[in-house]
Design a protein around this motif. Structure first.
Motif, PDB file in Angstrom:
ATOM      1  N   CYS A   6      68.710  23.615 -26.155  1.00 39.35           N
ATOM      2  CA  CYS A   6      68.804  24.661 -27.180  1.00 39.35           C
ATOM      3  C   CYS A   6      70.255  25.007 -27.508  1.00 39.35           C
ATOM      4  CB  CYS A   6      68.065  25.915 -26.725  1.00 39.35           C
ATOM      5  SG  CYS A   6      66.294  25.683 -26.485  1.00 39.35           S
ATOM      6  N   PHE A   7      71.111  25.061 -26.492  1.00 35.70           N
ATOM      7  CA  PHE A   7      72.503  25.454 -26.700  1.00 35.70           C
ATOM      8  C   PHE A   7      73.496  24.356 -26.342  1.00 35.70           C
ATOM      9  CE2 PHE A   7      70.234  29.495 -26.237  1.00 35.70           C
ATOM     10  CZ  PHE A   7      70.611  30.099 -27.427  1.00 35.70           C
ATOM     11  N   GLY A   8      73.013  23.164 -26.042  1.00 34.71           N
ATOM     12  CA  GLY A   8      73.897  22.035 -25.767  1.00 34.71           C
ATOM     13  C   GLY A   8      74.745  22.214 -24.518  1.00 34.71           C
ATOM     14  N   VAL A   9      74.175  22.795 -23.487  1.00 33.97           N
ATOM     15  CA  VAL A   9      74.908  23.041 -22.240  1.00 33.97           C
ATOM     16  C   VAL A   9      74.633  21.886 -21.279  1.00 33.97           C
ATOM     17  CG1 VAL A   9      75.228  24.619 -20.293  1.00 33.97           C
ATOM     18  CG2 VAL A   9      74.749  25.525 -22.574  1.00 33.97           C
ATOM     19  N   THR A  10      75.708  21.338 -20.748  1.00 34.38           N
ATOM     20  CA  THR A  10      75.583  20.192 -19.856  1.00 34.38           C
ATOM     21  C   THR A  10      75.508  20.624 -18.391  1.00 34.38           C
ATOM     22  OG1 THR A  10      77.968  19.922 -19.585  1.00 34.38           O
ATOM     23  CG2 THR A  10      76.931  18.753 -21.440  1.00 34.38           C
ATOM     24  N   GLU A  11      75.078  19.688 -17.561  1.00 33.21           N
ATOM     25  CA  GLU A  11      75.035  19.925 -16.119  1.00 33.21           C
ATOM     26  C   GLU A  11      76.437  20.244 -15.603  1.00 33.21           C
ATOM     27  OE1 GLU A  11      73.804  17.404 -12.149  1.00 33.21           O
ATOM     28  OE2 GLU A  11      72.702  17.049 -13.997  1.00 33.21           O
ATOM     29  N   LYS A  12      77.429  19.551 -16.136  1.00 31.16           N
ATOM     30  CA  LYS A  12      78.813  19.792 -15.724  1.00 31.16           C
ATOM     31  C   LYS A  12      79.245  21.225 -16.047  1.00 31.16           C
ATOM     32  CE  LYS A  12      83.527  18.221 -16.393  1.00 31.16           C
ATOM     33  NZ  LYS A  12      84.447  17.418 -17.172  1.00 31.16           N
ATOM     34  N   GLN A  13      78.858  21.723 -17.207  1.00 32.11           N
ATOM     35  CA  GLN A  13      79.217  23.092 -17.582  1.00 32.11           C
ATOM     36  C   GLN A  13      78.542  24.102 -16.658  1.00 32.11           C
ATOM     37  OE1 GLN A  13      78.016  22.415 -21.712  1.00 32.11           O
ATOM     38  NE2 GLN A  13      79.965  23.328 -22.333  1.00 32.11           N
ATOM     39  N   VAL A  14      77.274  23.873 -16.336  1.00 32.27           N
ATOM     40  CA  VAL A  14      76.575  24.773 -15.419  1.00 32.27           C
ATOM     41  C   VAL A  14      77.266  24.759 -14.058  1.00 32.27           C
ATOM     42  CG1 VAL A  14      74.418  25.188 -14.175  1.00 32.27           C
ATOM     43  CG2 VAL A  14      74.360  24.610 -16.605  1.00 32.27           C
ATOM     44  N   GLN A  15      77.642  23.575 -13.593  1.00 31.17           N
ATOM     45  CA  GLN A  15      78.316  23.466 -12.305  1.00 31.17           C
ATOM     46  C   GLN A  15      79.670  24.165 -12.329  1.00 31.17           C
ATOM     47  OE1 GLN A  15      76.911  22.069  -9.412  1.00 31.17           O
ATOM     48  NE2 GLN A  15      78.602  23.277  -8.607  1.00 31.17           N
ATOM     49  N   GLU A  16      80.384  24.063 -13.445  1.00 30.22           N
ATOM     50  CA  GLU A  16      81.676  24.759 -13.568  1.00 30.22           C
ATOM     51  C   GLU A  16      81.493  26.270 -13.483  1.00 30.22           C
ATOM     52  OE1 GLU A  16      83.233  23.231 -17.230  1.00 30.22           O
ATOM     53  OE2 GLU A  16      83.967  21.392 -16.297  1.00 30.22           O
TER      54      GLU A  16
END
Length: 83
Positions: A6-16
């Motif tokens: 929905c918002f184009g959030v990646t696994e890397k961004q969540v981990q950051e």
């Protein structure tokens, strides 16, 4: 890989965000909106965060902000106890 389509959030961004102190899906949502639309990514966010692996859980339990710098242990002793 995308976690939140929905918002184009990646696994890397969540981990950051997790590395910066976010310990819950709600804190991730506040940081990047992931999990706030259809909700299908919330379980994946929980898996990335893990259970009980929050290095700042003690701060949250004391009612202190978890998304700021971590105080040194000697500074924590000087804080008043939570009511």
């Amino acid at each position: 890989m995308y976690v939140c389509s929905c918002f184009g959030v990646t696994e890397k961004q969540v981990q950051e965000h997790a590395d910066a102190g976010a310990c819950t899906p709600r804190q991730i949502a506040s940081a990047c909106k992931a999990g706030t639309d259809c909700g299908s990514c919330v379980r994946r966010i929980q898996a990335i965060l893990g259970r009980g692996n929050c290095p700042r859980r003690e701060l949250l339990d004391q009612g202190l902000p978890a998304l700021t710098s971590v105080p040194e242990p000697e500074d924590l002793q000087e804080l008043p106890e939570a009511a």
